[in-house]
Design a protein around this motif. Structure first.
Motif, short mmCIF file in Angstrom:
data_model
loop_
_atom_site.label_atom_id
_atom_site.label_comp_id
_atom_site.label_asym_id
_atom_site.label_seq_id
_atom_site.Cartn_x
_atom_site.Cartn_y
_atom_site.Cartn_z
N ALA A 106 71.65 12.42 78.61
CA ALA A 106 72.68 11.63 77.85
C ALA A 106 74.21 12.01 77.99
CB ALA A 106 72.26 11.32 76.24
N LYS A 149 75.44 11.66 81.43
CA LYS A 149 76.09 10.33 81.58
C LYS A 149 76.89 9.76 80.77
CE LYS A 149 71.15 9.10 83.06
NZ LYS A 149 69.84 8.46 82.53
N ARG A 150 77.44 10.67 79.97
CA ARG A 150 78.49 10.39 78.95
C ARG A 150 78.15 9.36 77.94
NH1 ARG A 150 82.14 13.62 80.09
NH2 ARG A 150 84.00 12.58 79.06
N ASP A 151 76.97 9.53 77.57
CA ASP A 151 76.24 8.14 76.73
C ASP A 151 76.22 8.87 75.44
OD1 ASP A 151 74.88 6.54 75.48
OD2 ASP A 151 73.10 6.51 76.57
N ILE A 165 76.32 7.66 72.16
CA ILE A 165 75.20 6.93 71.32
C ILE A 165 73.91 7.56 71.45
CG2 ILE A 165 74.33 4.94 70.59
CD1 ILE A 165 77.10 3.61 71.48
N SER A 166 73.30 7.66 72.85
CA SER A 166 72.06 7.99 72.72
C SER A 166 72.06 9.61 72.53
CB SER A 166 71.52 8.05 74.38
OG SER A 166 71.45 6.70 74.63
N ASP A 189 83.21 13.91 69.46
CA ASP A 189 82.73 13.45 70.60
C ASP A 189 83.23 14.39 71.70
OD1 ASP A 189 81.46 11.12 69.45
OD2 ASP A 189 83.14 9.77 70.07
#
Length: 188
Positions: free
Chosen positions: A109, A112-114, A116-117, A132
């Motif tokens: 995650a 993928k720079r996700d 929230i996940s 973040d």
């Protein structure tokens, strides 16, 4: 000095190691100066056989089909990748999906720079304690995460972070609370 190899092959295969038949291949021990010739014989017509030459923790033949990660000391993880031929068939051939750890899901995650996940895998306390940018920077300098599937015994909930470059992997341990990651520490 002896080198200990661990093997991962995610497609059905049997193996020849220096001409000796093995129905499965999980680990081998060899002197650092010895060469191992491993022939992968897939049991599915979609894949083609090939031979890999290993020695001293490095790949000397078919390096495009083999990934070697240097774990701790003289321990190496060898991933044998599929070699494809064009086979036309109505049956779909997919690699079986393996159940990955929460740490691997976190790494994927963040890669993928996700955000929230990634945060959904952390406890609320841990998630609230990092911003973040710090979360995105946590795995900087590493290009893969490998779960410790018995490569180092006695280390539960541990994984290796594979550094960018030729360095030795770092062993980390994840602590869980209510099924979520509560802390990650590097082990000695």
């Amino acid at each position: 000095m002896e080198t200990l190899y661990f093997f991962e092959c995610e497609f059905p295969s049997v193996f020849l190691v220096n001409g000796v038949f093995f129905s499965s291949l999980t680990r081998l021990k060899a002197d650092s100066g010895d060469s191992l010739y491993i022939t992968v014989l897939p049991l599915d017509a979609v894949y083609l056989p090939y031979t890999v030459r290993l020695g001293g923790g490095a790949v000397y033949a078919n390096s495009a089909l083999t990934v070697v990660y240097r774990l701790k000391g003289e321990r190496h993880l060898v991933r044998l990748l599929p070699r494809f031929n064009y086979v036309y068939t109505p049956v779909r051939h997919e690699q079986p999906k393996t159940d990955t750890s929460k740490a691997k899901k976190l790494f994927d995650a963040i890669s993928k720079r996700d955000i929230i996940s990634a945060r959904s895998l952390l406890t609320p306390e841990l998630s609230a304690s990092v911003d973040d940018n710090s979360l995105l920077a946590f795995f900087d300098g590493y290009y893969d995460l490998v779960d410790n599937n018995g490569y180092i015994t006695g280390e539960v909930n541990s994984f290796f972070l594979i550094p960018t470059g030729d360095g030795e992997a770092a062993l980390f341990r994840a602590e869980y609370k209510n099924g979520l990651i509560d802390n990650i520490d590097e082990t000695e």
